[in-house]
Design an enzyme around this catalytic site. Structure first.
Site, mmCIF file in Angstrom:
data_model
loop_
_atom_site.group_PDB
_atom_site.id
_atom_site.type_symbol
_atom_site.label_atom_id
_atom_site.label_comp_id
_atom_site.label_asym_id
_atom_site.label_seq_id
_atom_site.Cartn_x
_atom_site.Cartn_y
_atom_site.Cartn_z
ATOM 1 N N SER A 98 68.521 38.408 14.679
ATOM 2 C CA SER A 98 69.296 39.063 13.601
ATOM 3 C C SER A 98 70.760 38.660 13.653
ATOM 4 C CB SER A 98 69.144 40.587 13.666
ATOM 5 O OG SER A 98 69.865 41.147 14.738
ATOM 6 N N LYS A 151 68.111 33.494 28.988
ATOM 7 C CA LYS A 151 68.123 32.652 30.188
ATOM 8 C C LYS A 151 69.561 32.369 30.622
ATOM 9 C CE LYS A 151 63.692 32.336 30.035
ATOM 10 N NZ LYS A 151 62.924 33.260 30.878
ATOM 11 N N ILE A 161 72.640 30.202 31.549
ATOM 12 C CA ILE A 161 73.072 28.870 31.140
ATOM 13 C C ILE A 161 73.384 28.076 32.417
ATOM 14 C CG2 ILE A 161 74.822 27.542 29.905
ATOM 15 C CD1 ILE A 161 72.968 29.137 28.051
ATOM 16 N N HIS A 167 77.269 40.931 24.023
ATOM 17 C CA HIS A 167 76.611 41.917 24.900
ATOM 18 C C HIS A 167 76.713 43.281 24.227
ATOM 19 C CE1 HIS A 167 75.019 43.481 28.653
ATOM 20 N NE2 HIS A 167 75.901 44.457 28.556
#
Ligand code: GRF
Length: 209
Positions: free
Chosen positions: A13, A91, A93, A109
């Site tokens: 989204s 995941k 980086i 976040h």
């Protein structure tokens, strides 16, 4: 034109919101690539519908984080990417990507970092922790990515009143609606201004806020 790669592991989204903000001219950039680790990600269908290249790169297919990072860097290079936008990417980086794209990787976040962040703090885990803490405020943080989870220099934050939320799900929904405002604004800031980063502080000249 600034070229963005969006990384998403799920529904996307935020990815869709950023795309729409580019389409209406709010962000002067283009999304040249979607990178995902999850071939079932909802973000893939949106990318396909809008003719955005997709790279499915699963870390499980690589012997080391370094090799995973090289595969990512190859795709970013071939699309001449300027900025990496992590929009619900689960995941870590790899360090060789963080190094190559120093201060050019941005993450969102769903809480007010440094609170309620760090390894393992994603999705509903964040909102459950916030709800159980009894906090009256949560919020959105957009930050540059370094080699630690959720610890890079903060670009933009917005507090969200949650006293009216009676469950972690209600917090998640309310915070997500603010993510869709704050993330495009943060990306516009980065694309329009070359931010200075001094220590852990992001300085954006002549930006009144
Ligand atoms: C958002 O809540 C974001 O804060 C977090 O992952 C979620 C992604 O949602 N990093 P979506 O895939 O953008 O809808």
């Amino acid at each position: 034109m600034t070229k963005l790669a969006v990384f998403a592991s799920g529904r996307g989204s935020n990815f869709q919101t950023i795309y729409k903000k580019i389409q209406d001219g709010y962000i002067s950039a283009e999304i040249n690539l979607l990178v995902t680790d999850n071939e079932q990600a909802g973000a893939i269908s949106f990318a396909n519908e809008n003719k955005i290249s997709v790279a499915t790169i699963n870390p499980k297919d690589f012997p080391t984080p370094q090799a995973f990072g090289k595969a990512i860097l190859n795709r970013l290079g071939s699309h001449q990417i300027d900025y990496v936008v992590l929009a619900g990417y689960l995941k870590k980086i790899p360090e060789n990507v963080v190094g190559k794209y120093h201060n050019r990787i941005v993450n969102i976040h769903p809480a007010l970092l440094p609170a309620f962040g760090g390894k393992g703090m994603y999705g509903m885990r964040v909102h459950r922790a916030v709800f159980n803490s009894g906090a009256k405020l949560s919020g959105v943080t957009v930050h540059l990515v370094n080699n630690e989870y959720d610890a890079g220099p903060i670009v933009l934050q917005k507090a969200v009143e949650i006293d009216d939320c009676n469950s972690p799900e209600e917090i998640a929904n309310k915070v997500l609606s603010f993510e869709h405002i704050v993330f495009p604004e943060a990306i516009k800031l980065l694309v329009d201004n070359k931010p200075q980063v001094i220590g852990n502080r992001v300085i954006i000249r002549n930006y009144g806020r």
